[in-house]
Design an enzyme around this catalytic site. Structure first.
Site, PDB file in Angstrom:
ATOM      1  N   HIS A 100      -3.827   1.989  -2.234  1.00 12.71           N
ATOM      2  CA  HIS A 100      -4.893   2.892  -1.815  1.00 12.71           C
ATOM      3  C   HIS A 100      -5.449   3.698  -3.000  1.00 12.71           C
ATOM      4  O   HIS A 100      -4.761   3.882  -4.012  1.00 12.71           O
ATOM      5  CB  HIS A 100      -4.397   3.834  -0.720  1.00 12.71           C
ATOM      6  CG  HIS A 100      -4.240   3.143   0.609  1.00 12.71           C
ATOM      7  ND1 HIS A 100      -3.716   3.763   1.710  1.00 12.71           N
ATOM      8  CD2 HIS A 100      -4.571   1.882   0.991  1.00 12.71           C
ATOM      9  CE1 HIS A 100      -3.713   2.906   2.738  1.00 12.71           C
ATOM     10  NE2 HIS A 100      -4.228   1.763   2.316  1.00 12.71           N
TER      11      HIS A 100
ATOM     12  N   GLU B 151      -5.960   6.848  -3.374  1.00 18.46           N
ATOM     13  CA  GLU B 151      -5.206   8.063  -3.702  1.00 18.46           C
ATOM     14  C   GLU B 151      -4.003   7.711  -4.571  1.00 18.46           C
ATOM     15  O   GLU B 151      -3.707   8.385  -5.554  1.00 18.46           O
ATOM     16  CB  GLU B 151      -4.739   8.768  -2.413  1.00 18.46           C
ATOM     17  CG  GLU B 151      -5.863   9.186  -1.476  1.00 18.46           C
ATOM     18  CD  GLU B 151      -6.200   8.127  -0.428  1.00 18.46           C
ATOM     19  OE1 GLU B 151      -6.133   6.906  -0.744  1.00 18.46           O
ATOM     20  OE2 GLU B 151      -6.547   8.520   0.698  1.00 18.46           O
TER      21      GLU B 151
ATOM     22  N   CYS C 202      -3.984   8.411   4.282  1.00 16.07           N
ATOM     23  CA  CYS C 202      -3.009   7.912   5.257  1.00 16.07           C
ATOM     24  C   CYS C 202      -1.658   8.593   5.002  1.00 16.07           C
ATOM     25  O   CYS C 202      -1.495   9.325   4.029  1.00 16.07           O
ATOM     26  CB  CYS C 202      -2.874   6.386   5.144  1.00 16.07           C
ATOM     27  SG  CYS C 202      -1.966   5.844   3.678  1.00 16.07           S
TER      28      CYS C 202
ATOM     29  N   CYS D  53      -0.040   7.799   1.502  1.00 20.84           N
ATOM     30  CA  CYS D  53      -0.663   8.531   0.387  1.00 20.84           C
ATOM     31  C   CYS D  53      -0.317  10.011   0.472  1.00 20.84           C
ATOM     32  O   CYS D  53      -0.143  10.661  -0.562  1.00 20.84           O
ATOM     33  CB  CYS D  53      -2.172   8.314   0.381  1.00 20.84           C
ATOM     34  SG  CYS D  53      -2.601   6.628  -0.109  1.00 20.84           S
TER      35      CYS D  53
END
Ligand code: ZN
EC number: 3.5.4.12
Length: 158
Positions: free
Chosen positions: A67, A69, A93, A96
């Site tokens: 992801h 992040e 999410c 993260c």
């Protein structure tokens, strides 16, 4: 948030492009990332991992993608990100959020929260709130379409 949006444009995910940008307390950029497959130094890396969402584990992108992040945190080039703010184009999410907490980031500014009722985002809220991380929805100062237009022009030049 502008840098996060432009970073998102680099994602090869055909469906969801997410960007993230970490700034220190002086608002200097210390990390940038977008959602992408693991950076493994093999030939045809992009073809190795699928962007599909099929049930079989070899064809489900969710099992492999890193992801935005996560990539912004990992790409921080050795900078200390304790007390930093993370800008992300999508609400983080739960996975993260764990990284955000563990890395010492103290504030998250997000642009969109499209699926607040999904388990991964509901759990994420619990994680961030319990860790006393400030969560803020980004309120654009200008018209974001200007930024998208600027990015489209930039892409045609590169
Ligand atoms: Zn995530």
């Amino acid at each position: 948030m502008g840098v996060a949006l432009i970073s998102a444009q680099r994602s090869k995910d055909p469906k969801t492009q997410v960007g993230a940008c970490i700034v220190n307390p002086k608002n200097r950029i210390v990390g940038v990332g977008y959602n992408g497959m693991p950076d493994i130094d093999i030939k045809h890396n992009d073809a190795m991992f699928s962007w599909e969402k099929e049930k079989h584990y070899t064809r489900d992108k969710h099992l492999y993608v890193c992801h935005a992040e996560m990539n912004a945190i990992v790409n921080k080039m050795g900078a200390d990100i304790q007390g930093c703010t993370l800008y992300t184009t999508k609400y983080p999410c739960n996975e993260c959020s764990k990284l955000i907490i563990q890395s010492g980031i103290k504030k998250v500014v997000f642009l969109e929260d499209k699926e607040p009722n999904r388990n991964i985002y509901a759990a994420s809220r619990i994680l961030l709130q319990t860790a006393n991380i400030v969560i803020e929805k980004h309120t654009p100062k200008g018209d974001l379409s200007d930024l998208y237009e600027a990015d489209t022009k930039l892409n045609t030049l590169l």
